[in-house]
Design an enzyme around this catalytic site. Structure first.
Site, PDB file in Angstrom:
ATOM      1  N   ASN A   4       0.825  -1.205   0.000  1.00 35.00           N
ATOM      2  CA  ASN A   4       0.000   0.000   0.000  1.00 35.00           C
ATOM      3  C   ASN A   4       0.860   1.257   0.000  1.00 35.00           C
ATOM      4  O   ASN A   4       1.713   1.450   0.860  1.00 35.00           O
ATOM      5  CB  ASN A   4      -0.948   0.009   1.204  1.00 35.00           C
TER       6      ASN A   4
ATOM      7  N   ASP B 183      -3.997  -0.322  10.824  1.00 34.89           N
ATOM      8  CA  ASP B 183      -4.047   1.018  10.229  1.00 34.89           C
ATOM      9  C   ASP B 183      -5.445   1.605  10.437  1.00 34.89           C
ATOM     10  O   ASP B 183      -5.938   2.395   9.615  1.00 34.89           O
ATOM     11  CB  ASP B 183      -3.690   0.964   8.743  1.00 34.89           C
TER      12      ASP B 183
END
Length: 385
Positions: A221, A276
């Site tokens: 990511n 996250d």
């Protein structure tokens, strides 16, 4: 189910220890694991016995990359709102969390770090994580690009002072001017340097690891993509035995096949499951903020309202463990290590991440379907059976 005056003994438990599964008991005294063994516990322990009902007992999970939950964010300097995040995570099985910040102005960053340092002083969080501001604008993700800047050693020194020894990790894009000096400075101060939000090529990423970086921030990511002739940071991290690789295993950030590839390439002892997670975690769909950016959550997926860019996750760490077993096909021991022992080791967090004598009694009890049945932190029930 309250803890007894002299401790608690869990009986009839399936203990997931570093040596393997033990069918037996575990005794907690003074907030730590005092002893554990097979079969029935010895008589005369003087503790309150709690029948685990044959459930799995795992070490509480350790989330080293989380930004919020239960409607609050770690960027908010209000102690009550900060504790809301901590308590929410504990009740859901993340018994150790590191408070994660996003890119902000220098002044706001110092205020946020100082507020989190108070929480760390009190033992409520295990430290502070800065995801930026020294990251790539082209790979900024859900960080405000206007707040990103090149590494600044003087600013970093001010942040460390505000953190009073509690800054645990910082993410840096190694291609930025001064990035390798920042990695060396962080390492010299005992702060883990992570590589992420980066356009770096393979050689530049390797240079960051050689300079002392030891973590790859949420692999795949906001990184230069893997290519067979330009392998970039993904291959550099997976190939380097010194590096712990973060993975957001929510089924949104990384497809299952790519997530399984990370485990196969690095091995579960180098993969740290992280969330996250943002403020919307634990709440329903709607509009929220991450830093100062608007985020829309639909069907559990968090995306920037303006661009549709994936913003964060809305899972708690035991969700990632369940998915690693049920979808990726890992065994429970490997999935548990990736959510406990591995992240604890990556950040040098003592006394957490394993069922072992002398460790903190941070325990996650799971039903056969791996749903959370009970949680203890430091030997006290935060989610009773």
């Amino acid at each position: 189910m309250a803890q007894g005056a002299t401790g608690t003994t869990l009986t009839n438990a399936r203990l997931l220890t570093p040596e393997g599964v033990r069918e037996g008991w575990l005794r907690v005294e003074d907030g730590r694991i005092a002893a554990l063994g097979d079969g029935a516990p010895p008589a005369g322990a003087g503790t309150t016995e709690v029948d685990a009902g044959g459930r799995w007992v795992l070490p509480g999970t350790v989330d080293i990359h989380v930004h919020g939950g239960a409607g609050a964010a770690f960027t908010e300097p209000d102690p009550e709102r900060l504790m809301r995040i901590v308590e929410f995570n504990r009740a859901n099985g993340a018994t150790t969390v590191v408070g994660g910040l996003v890119a902000a102005t220098p002044e706001d960053t110092l205020e946020q770090v100082a507020a989190l340092a108070e929480l760390a002083d009190a033992g409520e969080i295990a430290g502070i994580y800065l995801e930026g501001p020294y990251i790539s604008r082209s790979k900024c993700g859900a960080h405000d690009p206007a707040l990103l800047r090149d590494p600044d050693l003087q600013e970093f020194a001010r942040v460390l002072k505000a953190g009073r020894g509690h800054v645990r990790m910082i993410t840096v894009a190694p291609e930025l001017p001064g990035a390798l000096d920042l990695v060396r400075a962080a390492t010299a101060e005992g702060v883990v340097a992570a590589v992420g939000h980066t356009e770096a090529d393979y050689a530049t990423t390797r240079a960051a690891f050689d300079a002392g970086a030891t973590v790859a921030t949420h692999i795949y990511n906001q990184m230069r993509a893997l290519h067979h002739r330009e392998p970039g940071p993904i291959a550099a991290a997976l190939n380097d035995e010194r590096v712990t690789v973060e993975l957001i295993n929510d089924g949104v950030h990384v497809a299952s096949g790519a997530a399984r590839l990370v485990f196969d390439a690095a091995g579960p002892d180098r993969v740290a499951l992280v969330t996250d997670a943002m403020a919307a975690t634990g709440l329903g769909d709607g509009e929220y903020t991450l830093g100062k950016l608007r985020v829309r959550v639909e069907g559990g997926e968090a995306r920037l309202a303006d661009s549709g860019q994936i913003a964060s996750s809305t899972i708690v760490l035991p969700d990632a463990v369940r998915r690693a077993v049920g979808v990726l096909g890992l065994d429970l021991a490997a999935a548990s290590r990736s959510a406990s022992a591995v992240p604890a080791r990556a950040l040098g967090l003592p006394g957490v991440g394993a069922l072992a004598e002398g460790y903190h009694a941070d325990l996650l009890l799971l039903d056969p379907d791996l749903s959370t049945a009970g949680v203890l932190r430091r030997g006290a029930w935060v989610r009773p059976l």
